[in-house]
Write a protein that holds these residues in place. Structure first.
Motif, PDB file in Angstrom:
ATOM      1  N   GLU A   1       0.743  -1.298   0.124  1.00 13.46           N
ATOM      2  CA  GLU A   1      -0.011   0.100  -0.191  1.00 13.46           C
ATOM      3  C   GLU A   1       0.827   1.259   0.151  1.00 13.46           C
ATOM      4  O   GLU A   1       0.658   2.346  -0.773  1.00 13.46           O
ATOM      5  N   LEU A   2       1.926   1.058   0.639  1.00 14.37           N
ATOM      6  CA  LEU A   2       2.733   2.331   0.650  1.00 14.37           C
ATOM      7  C   LEU A   2       3.493   2.628  -0.733  1.00 14.37           C
ATOM      8  O   LEU A   2       3.679   3.754  -1.111  1.00 14.37           O
ATOM      9  N   VAL A   3       3.731   1.609  -1.374  1.00 15.57           N
ATOM     10  CA  VAL A   3       4.445   1.843  -2.689  1.00 15.57           C
ATOM     11  C   VAL A   3       3.391   2.466  -3.572  1.00 15.57           C
ATOM     12  O   VAL A   3       3.556   3.166  -4.422  1.00 15.57           O
ATOM     13  N   ILE A   4       1.997   2.183  -3.556  1.00 14.58           N
ATOM     14  CA  ILE A   4       0.837   2.480  -4.267  1.00 14.58           C
ATOM     15  C   ILE A   4       0.838   4.101  -4.066  1.00 14.58           C
ATOM     16  O   ILE A   4       0.769   4.954  -5.016  1.00 14.58           O
ATOM     17  N   ALA A   5       0.619   4.599  -2.667  1.00 13.03           N
ATOM     18  CA  ALA A   5       0.602   5.937  -2.222  1.00 13.03           C
ATOM     19  C   ALA A   5       1.709   6.514  -2.737  1.00 13.03           C
ATOM     20  O   ALA A   5       1.693   7.636  -3.136  1.00 13.03           O
ATOM     21  N   GLN A   6       3.032   6.073  -2.778  1.00  7.90           N
ATOM     22  CA  GLN A   6       4.142   6.653  -3.202  1.00  7.90           C
ATOM     23  C   GLN A   6       4.228   6.736  -4.596  1.00  7.90           C
ATOM     24  O   GLN A   6       4.611   8.055  -5.102  1.00  7.90           O
ATOM     25  N   ALA A   7       3.515   5.941  -5.556  1.00  7.63           N
ATOM     26  CA  ALA A   7       3.519   6.283  -7.001  1.00  7.63           C
ATOM     27  C   ALA A   7       2.589   7.251  -7.335  1.00  7.63           C
ATOM     28  O   ALA A   7       2.685   8.302  -8.037  1.00  7.63           O
ATOM     29  N   ARG A   8       1.362   7.610  -6.536  1.00  2.24           N
ATOM     30  CA  ARG A   8       0.425   8.573  -6.631  1.00  2.24           C
ATOM     31  C   ARG A   8       1.243   9.720  -6.380  1.00  2.24           C
ATOM     32  O   ARG A   8       1.017  10.825  -6.928  1.00  2.24           O
ATOM     33  N   LEU A   9       1.948   9.815  -5.185  1.00  2.00           N
ATOM     34  CA  LEU A   9       2.535  11.095  -4.777  1.00  2.00           C
ATOM     35  C   LEU A   9       3.696  11.446  -5.748  1.00  2.00           C
ATOM     36  O   LEU A   9       3.618  12.702  -6.331  1.00  2.00           O
ATOM     37  N   SER A  10       4.255  10.538  -6.275  1.00  2.00           N
ATOM     38  CA  SER A  10       5.365  10.955  -7.521  1.00  2.00           C
ATOM     39  C   SER A  10       4.592  11.546  -8.883  1.00  2.00           C
ATOM     40  O   SER A  10       5.003  12.445  -9.367  1.00  2.00           O
ATOM     41  N   GLN A  11       3.479  10.736  -9.136  1.00  2.00           N
ATOM     42  CA  GLN A  11       2.820  11.336 -10.219  1.00  2.00           C
ATOM     43  C   GLN A  11       2.119  12.757 -10.063  1.00  2.00           C
ATOM     44  O   GLN A  11       2.332  13.731 -10.801  1.00  2.00           O
ATOM     45  N   ILE A  12       1.917  13.355  -8.776  1.00  2.00           N
ATOM     46  CA  ILE A  12       1.484  14.618  -8.630  1.00  2.00           C
ATOM     47  C   ILE A  12       2.411  15.494  -8.788  1.00  2.00           C
ATOM     48  O   ILE A  12       2.411  16.847  -8.925  1.00  2.00           O
ATOM     49  N   ALA A  13       3.681  14.984  -7.839  1.00  2.00           N
ATOM     50  CA  ALA A  13       4.787  15.941  -8.033  1.00  2.00           C
ATOM     51  C   ALA A  13       5.190  16.082  -9.388  1.00  2.00           C
ATOM     52  O   ALA A  13       5.735  17.286  -9.656  1.00  2.00           O
ATOM     53  N   ALA A  14       5.252  15.150 -10.312  1.00  2.00           N
ATOM     54  CA  ALA A  14       5.690  15.301 -11.426  1.00  2.00           C
ATOM     55  C   ALA A  14       4.965  16.431 -12.230  1.00  2.00           C
ATOM     56  O   ALA A  14       5.275  17.193 -13.025  1.00  2.00           O
ATOM     57  N   GLN A  15       3.652  16.649 -11.892  1.00  2.00           N
ATOM     58  CA  GLN A  15       2.712  17.616 -12.643  1.00  2.00           C
ATOM     59  C   GLN A  15       2.748  18.926 -11.976  1.00  2.00           C
ATOM     60  O   GLN A  15       2.206  19.998 -12.191  1.00  2.00           O
ATOM     61  N   SER A  16       3.634  19.033 -10.821  1.00  2.00           N
ATOM     62  CA  SER A  16       3.479  20.386 -10.065  1.00  2.00           C
ATOM     63  C   SER A  16       4.910  20.978 -10.195  1.00  2.00           C
ATOM     64  O   SER A  16       5.966  20.439 -10.626  1.00  2.00           O
TER      65      SER A  16
ATOM     66  N   ASP B   1       6.426  22.925  -7.672  1.00  2.00           N
ATOM     67  CA  ASP B   1       6.876  22.931  -6.478  1.00  2.00           C
ATOM     68  C   ASP B   1       8.063  21.954  -6.225  1.00  2.00           C
ATOM     69  O   ASP B   1       8.083  20.783  -5.983  1.00  2.00           O
ATOM     70  N   THR B   2       9.258  22.652  -6.167  1.00  2.00           N
ATOM     71  CA  THR B   2      10.720  21.867  -5.867  1.00  2.00           C
ATOM     72  C   THR B   2      10.536  21.143  -4.760  1.00  2.00           C
ATOM     73  O   THR B   2      11.161  19.952  -4.589  1.00  2.00           O
ATOM     74  N   GLY B   3       9.923  21.543  -3.627  1.00  2.00           N
ATOM     75  CA  GLY B   3      10.116  21.127  -2.345  1.00  2.00           C
ATOM     76  C   GLY B   3       8.982  19.846  -2.532  1.00  2.00           C
ATOM     77  O   GLY B   3       9.665  18.605  -1.885  1.00  2.00           O
ATOM     78  N   LEU B   4       8.002  19.736  -2.957  1.00  2.65           N
ATOM     79  CA  LEU B   4       7.312  18.693  -3.130  1.00  2.65           C
ATOM     80  C   LEU B   4       7.842  17.639  -3.992  1.00  2.65           C
ATOM     81  O   LEU B   4       7.821  16.448  -3.494  1.00  2.65           O
ATOM     82  N   LYS B   5       8.431  18.048  -4.880  1.00  2.78           N
ATOM     83  CA  LYS B   5       9.337  17.068  -5.950  1.00  2.78           C
ATOM     84  C   LYS B   5      10.324  16.154  -5.025  1.00  2.78           C
ATOM     85  O   LYS B   5      10.757  15.081  -4.911  1.00  2.78           O
TER      86      LYS B   5
END
Length: 681
Positions: free
Chosen positions: A309-324, A326-330
């Motif tokens: 579940e953590l890996v899935i959540a991390q993949a979602r966060l990475s996708q959101i960060a790629a569209q943002s 915000d360097t801090g988020l990345k």
């Protein structure tokens, strides 16, 4: 807080000791003169007896005590280990297992086993007893006296290790065992008692002086201190005449009173020979750090689910960060990806188990089959250190049992036929494991007669599996043995002939997302190779697009990616060939396999994947990239769809199906085999 059941803890430890006992007995059959094997077997019995009595398994302790008494004659060289002894000892091991698993049940046969064990041991007593001196190969607990052995009076002085009480050792029970050797007088030695303000009640500061009347008690004393001798101080010296009991000595029948140091301790006796134990060892011994921890398998499964579940959540966060922007988020997303990847690898490593733990179970199977069928068999294993997911290990036991029994019963000839064929009298079964990319290849090979293709085909036609006109490749013919109810045995025996077993193997391996390769050479033997993924939980995948759908290809199966050359006919019955550096590789258009109606991309890509010895190209519209894939099993409603082995949740919450590369490779290779067969015809 969960409090573990002490009896279940004993059962778990006893199972490990019984496995050790069985392995030692089987090794002893091959190497009867190995004193280390005899000693390790005896220690396993001694531990089971002591632990059984401690946890209330009185029937186990009583049976093992008699077993240990009979086997002690082997340890002392009064009886030689042979095949008959090993057979009865293995029966005794099985009886101990039944007593441990069902302590309240009435289990018959124990007396008969012990009687048979005594008879075998007594029958081998052809030579006078060997001198009861400690074997140099074992760590001696008693310093051997440099005096004639005729002395019947001995003085034993010992101090227990500083951690003995913490680990449950009771000095009074040790004194009781010493009193069984012969008439004794016991005296407590209080010369090392510290002042009260620094006294540690968990450290055995009191030593003991025991005067024993016996012929030569060295072996018996060694048994008493079997698990303490490496770290304790112990000296044994002969006395020229009958000793006069010291003033504070207590009679042997009441050793508990000896614990009261009412009188001053006598002067310690100087040993004739220097003691083997280290005399000036520090009083406090630092305990070694624990090297292992027993954890329930359910907790590991739950941990793996959480990591998924953590890996899935991390993949979602990475996708959101790629569209943002915000360097801090990345930065946080990249750090979380690194940590989750490390946690994934660590958790998967915890689940990995050496396959040798599974291989060791089959030694007994081969031993019993050899005796039942009258076929001398040599069992060879290789690659025991190869690690596999624990779930795989648990589910592989039954398939491997079927394959080994099939090799022994159907594959290996009897001794007369082997000699007539120019082979050695002893057949060979080889069980091996080796890494093959992200797969493990487990092979069961024998040097028997091989598969009888004519009989297989005739039986398949008789069962209606094929018609006389059906053309089959050798590989397809070999795989007919996995059809339900298929058997070429001429008669039903206790081992085979009912057609149940090989189809179970096929279903189990398919359920593990694995494949089976069959190779056979007439007159030389057969090899069954199981190819299995390393894990069933999380894999690295390559995400591709076919039409509007996204699919994941296990990255371990990917060899390379090339662009589909222009001008290749788009419709060639769904298959065609590519020239990959001089090698023809069949390819499948996934658009046609999945019935995709959208227009194809102008520049399509070909992903070359492999499984076993086969290769195939998969034509896709786009290669999106690599990702960590958490495998979710498909429902039973989708079990008939062979092109997919599971599904995964992508970072945006959508679902991508995981391609079953083994099935797709087999589809491509069957086309190649049919083409070759057609040209040959």
């Amino acid at each position: 807080m969960n409090i573990s059941d002490p009896t279940e803890t004993f059962r778990q430890e006893a199972r490990e000791l019984l496995d050790q006992l069985e392995a030692g007995l089987l090794d002893l059959e091959q190497d009867p003169g190995n004193s280390d094997l005899i000693n390790s077997t005896f220690r396993a019995l001694h531990t089971i007896k002591g632990s059984g009595a401690m946890f209330g398994f009185t029937a186990v302790a009583a049976f093992v005590h008699e077993f240990e008494t009979a086997f002690d004659r082997v340890r002392k060289g009064q009886s030689a280990p042979n095949k008959a002894l090993i057979g009865v000892a293995l029966d005794a091991k099985d009886h101990i297992h039944q007593l441990i698993e069902a302590p309240d049940a009435v289990i018959a046969g124990g007396d008969a086993i012990l009687e048979a064990l005594r008879a075998v041991v007594d029958g081998e007593n052809h030579s006078p007893p060997a001198p009861t001196r400690l074997d140099a190969a074992s760590a001696p607990a008693v310093a051997e006296p440099d005096v004639p052995a005729q002395s019947k009076h001995w003085r034993l002085v010992f101090y227990l290790p500083s951690d003995a009480l913490a680990y449950g050792t009771n000095p009074l029970l040790l004194l009781d065992e010493l009193a069984e050797i012969g008439p004794t007088s016991i005296c407590a030695l209080t010369d090392r008692l510290p002042d009260l303000d620094i006294l540690d009640v968990e450290v055995p500061h009191i030593g003991w002086q025991v005067d024993i009347e016996a012929e030569d008690p060295t072996s018996a004393i060694d048994d008493v201190f079997l698990f303490l001798r490496d770290n304790m101080e112990l000296t044994l010296t002969p006395l020229e005449a009958a000793p006069v009991a010291p003033a504070p000595a207590i009679a042997a029948p009441e050793p508990a009173i000896a614990a009261r140091p009412a009188a001053p301790a006598p002067t310690p006796v100087e040993p004739v020979a220097p003691p083997r134990a280290v005399a000036d060892k520090p009083e406090q011994v630092e305990r070694p750090a624990a090297t292992s921890l027993r954890v329930p398998a359910e907790r590991l499964d739950e941990l793996m689910d959480r990591v998924g579940e953590l890996v899935i959540a991390q993949a979602r966060l990475s996708q959101i960060a790629a569209q943002s922007a915000d360097t801090g988020l990345k930065t946080i997303a990249e750090e979380l990806e690194r940590l989750s990847s490390g946690l994934r690898d660590t958790t998967m490593g915890i689940r990995m188990v050496p396959i040798g733990t599974l291989f060791s179970r089959f030694r007994r199977l081969i031993h019993d089959l050899s005796g039942e069928l009258g076929k001398p068999i040599e069992f060879i294993t290789a690659g025991e250190e190869t690690e596999l997911d624990k779930t795989m290990i648990e589910r592989l036991a039954d398939p491997l049992v079927h394959l080994i029994r099939n090799s022994v019963d159907h594959g290996l000839e009897n001794e007369e036929r082997r000699l007539a064929a120019g082979k050695g009298p002893k057949g060979t079964v080889r069980l091996s494991a080796v890494y093959s990319g992200a797969e493990v290849a487990i092979s069961v090979a024998d040097d028997g007669a091989g598969l009888n293709h004519e009989r297989i085909r005739a039986k398949a036609e008789e069962n209606g599996l094929i018609t006389p006109e059906t053309k089959l490749t050798e590989q397809e013919l070999n795989h007919l043995i996995f059809a339900p109810g298929f058997s070429t045995a001429k008669e039903v025996t206790s081992l085979s002939g009912r057609g149940v077993g090989m189809d179970v193997v096929k279903r189990t391996i398919d359920g593990l997302r694995g494949t089976i390769d069959v190779a056979s050479t007439p007159g030389q033997g057969s090899t069954m190779t199981l190819r299995l993924p390393l894990t069933l939980a999380i894999i690295d995948g390559m995400l591709v697009r076919v039409g509007n759908g996204r699919y994941t290809i296990p990255l371990a199966a990917v060899e390379e990616c090339v662009e589909l050359p222009e001008g290749i006919e788009a419709h060639a019955k769904g298959r065609n060939f590519l020239d990959i550096r001089g090698s023809l590789v069949p390819y499948l258009r996934l658009r046609e396999v999945f019935n995709t109606n959208t227009p194809p991309e102008q520049h399509q890509k070909v992903v070359i994947v492999s499984s076993g010895e086969g290769r195939v190209g998969l034509v896709v519209d786009q290669i999106i990239g690599n990702n960590q894939t958490v495998i979710k099993q498909l429902s039973k409603l989708h079990s008939s769809i062979k092109s997919f082995s599971g599904a995964t949740i992508l970072g945006d919450g959508s679902v991508a199906l995981i391609l079953d590369t083994a099935h797709l490779v087999a589809s491509g290779q069957s086309y190649v085999d049919r083409a070759i067969t057609g040209r040959a015809a």
